[in-house]
Design a protein around this motif. Structure first.
Motif, PDB file in Angstrom:
ATOM      1  N   LEU A   1       0.892  -1.142  -0.049  1.00 50.63           N
ATOM      2  CA  LEU A   1      -0.065  -0.015   0.130  1.00 50.63           C
ATOM      3  C   LEU A   1       0.961   1.255  -0.005  1.00 50.63           C
ATOM      4  O   LEU A   1       0.378   2.279  -0.229  1.00 50.63           O
ATOM      5  CB  LEU A   1      -0.847  -0.074   1.355  1.00 50.63           C
ATOM      6  N   ALA A   2       2.085   1.122   0.305  1.00 46.54           N
ATOM      7  CA  ALA A   2       2.824   2.365   0.403  1.00 46.54           C
ATOM      8  C   ALA A   2       3.170   3.216  -0.814  1.00 46.54           C
ATOM      9  O   ALA A   2       2.819   4.450  -0.809  1.00 46.54           O
ATOM     10  CB  ALA A   2       4.315   2.024   0.982  1.00 46.54           C
ATOM     11  N   ALA A   3       3.362   2.451  -1.908  1.00 40.41           N
ATOM     12  CA  ALA A   3       3.492   3.219  -3.296  1.00 40.41           C
ATOM     13  C   ALA A   3       2.178   3.707  -3.557  1.00 40.41           C
ATOM     14  O   ALA A   3       2.113   4.841  -4.233  1.00 40.41           O
ATOM     15  CB  ALA A   3       4.146   2.196  -3.983  1.00 40.41           C
ATOM     16  N   GLU A   4       1.091   2.996  -3.658  1.00 39.45           N
ATOM     17  CA  GLU A   4      -0.139   3.510  -3.724  1.00 39.45           C
ATOM     18  C   GLU A   4      -0.803   4.448  -3.022  1.00 39.45           C
ATOM     19  O   GLU A   4      -1.472   5.440  -3.630  1.00 39.45           O
ATOM     20  CB  GLU A   4      -1.293   2.067  -3.654  1.00 39.45           C
ATOM     21  N   ARG A   5      -0.297   4.611  -1.833  1.00 43.74           N
ATOM     22  CA  ARG A   5      -0.888   5.796  -0.874  1.00 43.74           C
ATOM     23  C   ARG A   5       0.083   6.984  -1.537  1.00 43.74           C
ATOM     24  O   ARG A   5      -0.795   7.994  -1.492  1.00 43.74           O
ATOM     25  CB  ARG A   5      -0.591   5.417   0.535  1.00 43.74           C
ATOM     26  N   GLU A   6       1.122   6.812  -1.812  1.00 42.05           N
ATOM     27  CA  GLU A   6       1.751   8.133  -2.243  1.00 42.05           C
ATOM     28  C   GLU A   6       1.516   8.600  -3.588  1.00 42.05           C
ATOM     29  O   GLU A   6       1.041   9.633  -3.745  1.00 42.05           O
ATOM     30  CB  GLU A   6       3.414   7.782  -2.485  1.00 42.05           C
ATOM     31  N   ALA A   7       1.128   7.612  -4.486  1.00 40.38           N
ATOM     32  CA  ALA A   7       0.622   7.951  -5.675  1.00 40.38           C
ATOM     33  C   ALA A   7      -0.756   8.646  -5.846  1.00 40.38           C
ATOM     34  O   ALA A   7      -1.161   9.631  -6.306  1.00 40.38           O
ATOM     35  CB  ALA A   7       0.651   6.885  -6.593  1.00 40.38           C
ATOM     36  N   LEU A   8      -1.495   8.095  -4.733  1.00 41.99           N
ATOM     37  CA  LEU A   8      -3.126   8.656  -4.694  1.00 41.99           C
ATOM     38  C   LEU A   8      -2.730  10.247  -3.890  1.00 41.99           C
ATOM     39  O   LEU A   8      -3.728  11.209  -4.329  1.00 41.99           O
ATOM     40  CB  LEU A   8      -3.767   8.152  -3.633  1.00 41.99           C
ATOM     41  N   HIS A   9      -1.830  10.171  -3.082  1.00 43.35           N
ATOM     42  CA  HIS A   9      -1.747  11.475  -2.436  1.00 43.35           C
ATOM     43  C   HIS A   9      -1.135  12.483  -3.374  1.00 43.35           C
ATOM     44  O   HIS A   9      -2.138  14.030  -3.313  1.00 43.35           O
ATOM     45  CB  HIS A   9      -0.578  11.310  -1.167  1.00 43.35           C
ATOM     46  N   GLN A  10      -0.427  12.416  -4.060  1.00 36.88           N
ATOM     47  CA  GLN A  10      -0.015  13.274  -5.198  1.00 36.88           C
ATOM     48  C   GLN A  10      -0.932  13.565  -6.064  1.00 36.88           C
ATOM     49  O   GLN A  10      -1.221  14.953  -6.470  1.00 36.88           O
ATOM     50  CB  GLN A  10       1.371  12.822  -6.006  1.00 36.88           C
ATOM     51  N   LEU A  11      -1.896  12.824  -6.438  1.00 33.03           N
ATOM     52  CA  LEU A  11      -2.891  12.987  -7.468  1.00 33.03           C
ATOM     53  C   LEU A  11      -3.912  13.940  -6.870  1.00 33.03           C
ATOM     54  O   LEU A  11      -4.409  14.742  -7.400  1.00 33.03           O
ATOM     55  CB  LEU A  11      -3.621  11.609  -7.972  1.00 33.03           C
ATOM     56  N   ARG A  12      -4.313  13.608  -5.527  1.00 33.08           N
ATOM     57  CA  ARG A  12      -5.330  14.232  -5.040  1.00 33.08           C
ATOM     58  C   ARG A  12      -4.932  15.577  -4.727  1.00 33.08           C
ATOM     59  O   ARG A  12      -5.914  16.650  -4.573  1.00 33.08           O
ATOM     60  CB  ARG A  12      -5.884  13.345  -3.722  1.00 33.08           C
ATOM     61  N   VAL A  13      -3.900  15.924  -4.153  1.00 26.27           N
ATOM     62  CA  VAL A  13      -3.511  17.190  -3.681  1.00 26.27           C
ATOM     63  C   VAL A  13      -3.232  17.940  -5.039  1.00 26.27           C
ATOM     64  O   VAL A  13      -3.603  19.157  -4.995  1.00 26.27           O
ATOM     65  CB  VAL A  13      -2.118  17.269  -3.169  1.00 26.27           C
ATOM     66  N   HIS A  14      -2.692  17.391  -6.171  1.00 28.82           N
ATOM     67  CA  HIS A  14      -2.588  18.119  -7.580  1.00 28.82           C
ATOM     68  C   HIS A  14      -4.466  18.628  -7.786  1.00 28.82           C
ATOM     69  O   HIS A  14      -4.533  19.545  -8.335  1.00 28.82           O
ATOM     70  CB  HIS A  14      -2.255  17.403  -8.681  1.00 28.82           C
TER      71      HIS A  14
END
Length: 248
Positions: free
Chosen positions: A151-164
């Protein structure tokens, strides 16, 4: 937990199921026609993996990802057990073709919807759809409390997408003259990543668009101090120029 899912077949009280909805943002939930379904942990993990990756996976990859601390043979057996626990719901929830498996397309997944919305917001499509302005989902973490390594990589990818997405939503709302909503979106972006200058810049611009100069300056000062105390850095010249003309 060895029992199968505590629901019956593909019908509910003799009535065909109309809707299946899976939630992975803010926590795991599976609903059938708006009623929660009790799901064994192994099934939760399997459904979550398929939902997050949102593409066909080999059984070998699913098993080794979910049970990476055991042998491949044991992991494969665990996956077979998780599929067995689905009981008559297996064909409703899981699609299979040989060694490949995926989440059934009829299942509504909150993550899929939020990712599509965030991509629209940061994309070239002009204007805003009615549902684009909702902050729901864009503020939520992926499966909080779960410590699965994958989940670590998936969480980071989602974090970047949702903040953008939140940055862009804030900017689009400012451009549309919707200042109050823009401030809310900017605040959500800042809450998600306080050190991110693009989020701070969007929020400050929203305050200025509403004519709230003191709020814009106060937000800049909060960010300037936080950035210096955390990283020993100063705001960019672009951000300084944004607030310079509005300094009280």
């Amino acid at each position: 937990m060895s029992e199968r899912m505590s629901v019956v077949g593909a019908t509910k009280g003799g009535t065909p199921v109309q809707q299946l909805r899976l939630t992975v943002l803010g926590g795991f939930d599976l609903h059938v026609d708006d009623e929660p379904v009790r799901v064994p942990l192994a099934v939760q993990r399997m459904l979550a993996l398929l939902a997050v990756r949102n593409r066909p996976q080999s059984r070998c990859d699913v098993a080794s990802t979910l049970w990476m601390d055991t042998t491949q043979a044991r992991a494969t057996a665990n996956l077979r057990g998780a599929l067995w626990k689905l009981g008559p719901w297996r064909s409703e929830l899981i699609g299979c073709d040989g060694d490949r498996m995926w989440l059934a397309p009829r299942i509504e997944v909150d993550l899929t919807q939020v990712v599509a919305r965030a991509r629209r917001l940061i994309g070239p499509e002009p204007g805003l759809r009615t549902d684009d302005t909702a902050l729901e989902g864009l503020e939520d973490e992926l499966l909080p409390g779960w410590d699965d390594e994958w989940l670590a990589a998936e969480r980071e990818a989602l974090h970047q997408l949702r903040v953008h997405g939140l940055d862009s939503l804030c900017t689009r709302l400012v451009e549309g003259g919707r200042g109050a909503e823009a401030v809310c979106a900017g605040q959500a972006a800042v809450a998600a990543d306080p050190l991110r200058e693009s989020a701070q810049r969007a929020l400050i611009a929203a305050h200025l668009a509403e004519g709230n100069v003191s709020e814009a300056w106060r937000q800049y000062e909060i960010y300037r101090q936080l950035l210096w105390e955390s990283l020993g850095l100063r705001p960019s010249p672009q951000l300084v120029s944004l607030v310079a003309v509005a300094q009280p």
